[in-house]
Design an enzyme around this catalytic site. Structure first.
Site, mmCIF file in Angstrom:
data_model
loop_
_atom_site.group_PDB
_atom_site.id
_atom_site.type_symbol
_atom_site.label_atom_id
_atom_site.label_comp_id
_atom_site.label_asym_id
_atom_site.label_seq_id
_atom_site.Cartn_x
_atom_site.Cartn_y
_atom_site.Cartn_z
ATOM 1 N N LEU A 154 -4.255 10.181 -5.140
ATOM 2 C CA LEU A 154 -4.928 9.698 -6.139
ATOM 3 C C LEU A 154 -5.843 8.420 -5.676
ATOM 4 O O LEU A 154 -7.178 8.263 -5.968
ATOM 5 C CB LEU A 154 -4.003 9.213 -7.249
ATOM 6 N N SER A 174 -4.946 8.796 0.705
ATOM 7 C CA SER A 174 -4.325 10.136 0.454
ATOM 8 C C SER A 174 -4.446 10.247 -1.135
ATOM 9 O O SER A 174 -4.241 9.331 -1.946
ATOM 10 C CB SER A 174 -2.952 10.212 0.998
ATOM 11 N N LYS A 220 8.619 2.609 -11.949
ATOM 12 C CA LYS A 220 7.307 2.762 -12.724
ATOM 13 C C LYS A 220 7.494 2.271 -13.935
ATOM 14 O O LYS A 220 6.493 1.892 -14.860
ATOM 15 C CB LYS A 220 7.078 4.400 -12.950
ATOM 16 N N THR A 263 -1.764 16.513 -5.680
ATOM 17 C CA THR A 263 -2.036 15.566 -4.485
ATOM 18 C C THR A 263 -1.072 15.994 -3.108
ATOM 19 O O THR A 263 -0.415 17.056 -3.396
ATOM 20 C CB THR A 263 -1.650 14.033 -4.742
ATOM 21 N N ASP A 297 -4.039 0.916 3.529
ATOM 22 C CA ASP A 297 -2.867 1.959 3.521
ATOM 23 C C ASP A 297 -2.434 1.635 4.808
ATOM 24 O O ASP A 297 -2.745 0.835 5.536
ATOM 25 C CB ASP A 297 -3.519 3.224 3.467
ATOM 26 N N TYR A 346 12.770 5.920 -8.833
ATOM 27 C CA TYR A 346 11.352 6.043 -9.138
ATOM 28 C C TYR A 346 11.035 5.553 -10.601
ATOM 29 O O TYR A 346 9.987 4.871 -10.915
ATOM 30 C CB TYR A 346 10.981 7.476 -8.936
ATOM 31 N N ASP A 362 0.938 -2.863 4.663
ATOM 32 C CA ASP A 362 1.933 -2.534 4.000
ATOM 33 C C ASP A 362 2.031 -3.377 2.583
ATOM 34 O O ASP A 362 1.603 -4.723 2.586
ATOM 35 C CB ASP A 362 3.354 -2.624 4.642
ATOM 36 N N VAL A 363 1.945 -2.709 1.391
ATOM 37 C CA VAL A 363 1.570 -3.321 0.090
ATOM 38 C C VAL A 363 2.812 -4.527 -0.012
ATOM 39 O O VAL A 363 2.865 -5.455 -0.950
ATOM 40 C CB VAL A 363 1.700 -2.521 -1.274
HETATM 41 N N1 NAD Z 1 0.654 12.864 -7.718
HETATM 42 C C1 NAD Z 1 1.194 12.845 -8.865
HETATM 43 O O1 NAD Z 1 1.378 13.935 -9.699
HETATM 44 C C2 NAD Z 1 1.503 11.570 -9.339
HETATM 45 C C3 NAD Z 1 2.174 11.493 -10.789
HETATM 46 C C4 NAD Z 1 2.515 10.245 -11.248
HETATM 47 C C5 NAD Z 1 2.330 9.094 -10.607
HETATM 48 N N2 NAD Z 1 1.887 9.187 -9.477
HETATM 49 C C6 NAD Z 1 1.810 7.742 -8.541
HETATM 50 O O2 NAD Z 1 0.555 7.801 -7.958
HETATM 51 C C7 NAD Z 1 0.391 7.044 -6.792
HETATM 52 C C8 NAD Z 1 -0.357 7.821 -5.666
HETATM 53 O O3 NAD Z 1 0.212 8.927 -5.747
HETATM 54 P P1 NAD Z 1 -0.323 10.383 -4.758
HETATM 55 O O4 NAD Z 1 0.338 11.545 -5.360
HETATM 56 O O5 NAD Z 1 -1.675 10.214 -4.583
HETATM 57 O O6 NAD Z 1 0.590 10.002 -3.380
HETATM 58 P P2 NAD Z 1 0.176 10.187 -1.636
HETATM 59 O O7 NAD Z 1 1.437 10.459 -1.058
HETATM 60 O O8 NAD Z 1 -0.915 11.430 -1.764
HETATM 61 O O9 NAD Z 1 -0.484 8.707 -1.379
HETATM 62 C C9 NAD Z 1 0.102 7.745 -1.455
HETATM 63 C C10 NAD Z 1 -0.281 6.749 -0.403
HETATM 64 O O10 NAD Z 1 0.187 5.495 -0.464
HETATM 65 C C11 NAD Z 1 0.547 5.089 0.737
HETATM 66 N N3 NAD Z 1 1.539 4.236 0.948
HETATM 67 C C12 NAD Z 1 2.944 4.474 0.878
HETATM 68 N N4 NAD Z 1 3.603 3.336 1.027
HETATM 69 C C13 NAD Z 1 2.783 2.303 1.270
HETATM 70 C C14 NAD Z 1 2.893 0.793 1.467
HETATM 71 N N5 NAD Z 1 4.245 0.420 1.552
HETATM 72 N N6 NAD Z 1 1.855 0.173 1.880
HETATM 73 C C15 NAD Z 1 0.715 0.859 1.742
HETATM 74 N N7 NAD Z 1 0.573 2.179 1.493
HETATM 75 C C16 NAD Z 1 1.745 2.906 1.265
HETATM 76 C C17 NAD Z 1 0.577 6.425 1.629
HETATM 77 O O11 NAD Z 1 0.498 6.067 3.187
HETATM 78 C C18 NAD Z 1 -0.146 7.386 1.053
HETATM 79 O O12 NAD Z 1 -1.408 7.356 1.797
HETATM 80 C C19 NAD Z 1 1.922 6.900 -6.363
HETATM 81 O O13 NAD Z 1 2.367 5.680 -6.739
HETATM 82 C C20 NAD Z 1 2.685 7.657 -7.323
HETATM 83 O O14 NAD Z 1 4.007 7.497 -7.685
HETATM 84 C C21 NAD Z 1 1.549 10.301 -8.644
#
Ligand code: NAD
Length: 455
Positions: free
Chosen positions: A216, A214, A366, A397, A235, A362, A258-259
């Site tokens: 990024l 999903s 981070k 996203t 994932d 959060y 799971d990470v």
């Molecule tokens: N979207 C934004 O604006 C934004 C901004 C800053 C930081 N981020 C960071 O970027 C990263 C990706 O964000 P995104 O918006 O693409 O989120 P998203 O929710 O679209 O994707 C996150 C993915 O991580 C997977 N995931 C969650 N927990 C997990 C686990 N325990 N083990 C394995 N996989 C797991 C989910 O299934 C999902 O596919 C995250 O770390 C988020 O904090 C996002």
């Protein structure tokens, strides 16, 4: 295949990957002339594919020759004849050799076999740009049946983005009517050493992307595969990762995990090693977020400790788990000339620096990623493994896609420039840039359009 399509005949310039008009009953009936047409079409296909400097899969070649019948076994000999003839034409007309670089998953590249001239000849190193462009122009003229209009040629060069970037047109000041001069752009030198690029791509970066199902992570998986990498998409089993991996084909493997689990991450890395032979890049995108106040006085409710721990566990501990196990696998890589063995990319957030109300967990998670970036880079420096963290601002996203358009627009407007939400493809682009630039290490890169979050 429809009669309408078939009536276009073999001579139609179908250089796309679309379905073709070659059916089993027709094979025996084709004359040598028509076979030659097929050879010509395959040559066109290979030349066009070669412009992208990506290895060409046998499956795609088959598709270009036989269309939907590419899997028919009885075409094996026929296909070989066409490929051999196409190879000869490429050699004789363009000085290009069709070389198989991977026999397990048959893949080919075109190598420029023109003899390297010394001294006054135009092929010498500093004139490579001219040869590269000349080859592109000659290929196009050949593809179009040996004659093209000037306008069509410019359109084609534009399509290939030769201009600008490769070739640049600069207006000469104080001329009336205005005059222009051409000069090589920054891409010219890079892209003419095509063999090096092909060798790099052919080497095939192997990557692990967590959260690849999903947002990024997904954009990163897609970009890496498009650029010739082989990717293990890690994932959760419930994510869309499996489906994406299936869509992307043999260069992407899904590892449900799971990470936070050493065993499951270990199993995902074993997939990288078994299926693709090693690991060069690990990108940590898996993450979760919650919005809870430390103490909500109106509701007299304190932040649940388990929620706090869960966010720290997935975002921070999960990232570290992937880093430590990936580093172990990367350490087995043969170092390149620079001593480089691999790259670890983490995803923090601007919330690491400007956490908002409700973001204690959060932001802490981070901030932890930001904090560990330098010490891990220092730990792994003797192994030639780099560590870089990206701190994204607001990206479009699924996380934000669920918000009403008004809110999304409002959020976009908070970004000074460009005033919009980031595109996940822009994140993926930065991952690629980090992979390509060996000097960046131990650093946190904000990717946020100069956004500074308000409380
Ligand atoms: N979207 C934004 O604006 C934004 C901004 C800053 C930081 N981020 C960071 O970027 C990263 C990706 O964000 P995104 O918006 O693409 O989120 P998203 O929710 O679209 O994707 C996150 C993915 O991580 C997977 N995931 C969650 N927990 C997990 C686990 N325990 N083990 C394995 N996989 C797991 C989910 O299934 C999902 O596919 C995250 O770390 C988020 O904090 C996002």
């Amino acid at each position: 295949m429809s009669q309408r399509k078939r009536s276009k005949g073999l001579g139609s310039s179908q250089m796309t990957d679309g379905e073709e008009d070659f059916s089993p009953s027709q094979v025996e009936r084709y004359s040598q002339d028509q076979v030659n047409q097929k050879v010509s079409e395959l040559v066109q296909f290979l030349l066009v594919k070669d412009q992208k400097k990506m290895p060409i899969k046998k499956a795609d070649m088959l598709k270009s020759v036989f269309g939907k019948y590419r899997s028919c076994k009885e075409y094996k000999d026929f296909y070989s004849e066409i490929v051999n003839k196409a190879g000869r034409t490429l050699q004789e007309v363009f000085g290009l050799q069709l070389v198989e670089i991977d026999t397990k998953c048959p893949t080919y590249i075109l190598i420029n076999n023109l003899p390297r001239a010394e001294g006054k000849y135009p092929c010498r190193d500093k004139e490579k740009e001219k040869m590269g462009l000349l080859l592109v122009i000659l290929s196009f003229i050949f593809m179009k049946g040996n004659s093209v209009k000037d306008s069509a040629l410019w359109e084609f060069l534009n399509l290939l983005r030769v201009y600008p970037g490769y070739l640049e047109m600069i207006s000469i000041p104080l001329t009336d009517p205005r005059e222009f001069k051409f000069q090589w752009g920054p891409r010219a030198e890079k892209e003419t050493s095509k063999k090096d690029v092909l060798n790099f791509v052919a080497k095939g970066l192997v990557a692990l992307v967590t959260g690849g199902g999903s947002g990024l992570g997904r954009a990163t998986v897609e970009r890496l595969v498009q650029h010739g990498a082989r990717v293990v998409l890690l994932d959760l089993p419930t994510s869309a990762g499996g489906q994406l991996a299936q869509e992307l084909g043999e260069h992407c493997a899904f590892a449900p995990a799971d990470v936070t689990s050493p065993k499951e991450v270990g199993a995902a890395l074993a997939v990288a090693q078994k299926q693709f032979g090693r690991l060069d890049l690990a990108v940590n995108c898996a993450g979760i977020g919650i919005a809870v106040k430390t103490y909500n006085s109106k509701k007299d409710k304190v932040h649940d400790l388990e929620d706090f721990q869960r966010v720290i566990n997935v975002n921070l501990v999960g990232t570290f788990n992937v880093i430590r196990l990936s580093a172990q696998l990367m350490s087995q890589n043969k170092p390149d000339a620079d001593g480089h063995r691999g790259l670890l990319v983490n995803t923090a957030s601007v919330a690491a620096f400007e956490g908002q109300v409700g973001q204690a967990a959060y932001s802490a998670s981070k901030g932890g990623i930001v904090g560990m970036t330098l010490p891990i880079a220092r730990d792994l420096a003797p192994l030639g493994i780099r560590v870089v963290t990206i701190a994204p601002g607001l990206f479009s996203t699924p996380l934000l896609a669920g918000l009403p358009e008004k809110v999304r627009n409002f959020l976009g407007q908070q970004v000074p420039f460009p005033s919009r939400l980031g595109d996940p493809a822009e994140y993926a682009h930065l991952v690629q840039a980090l992979a390509e630039n060996p000097m960046i290490n131990g650093e946190v890169v904000r990717l946020d359009g100069a956004l500074r979050m308000q409380p």
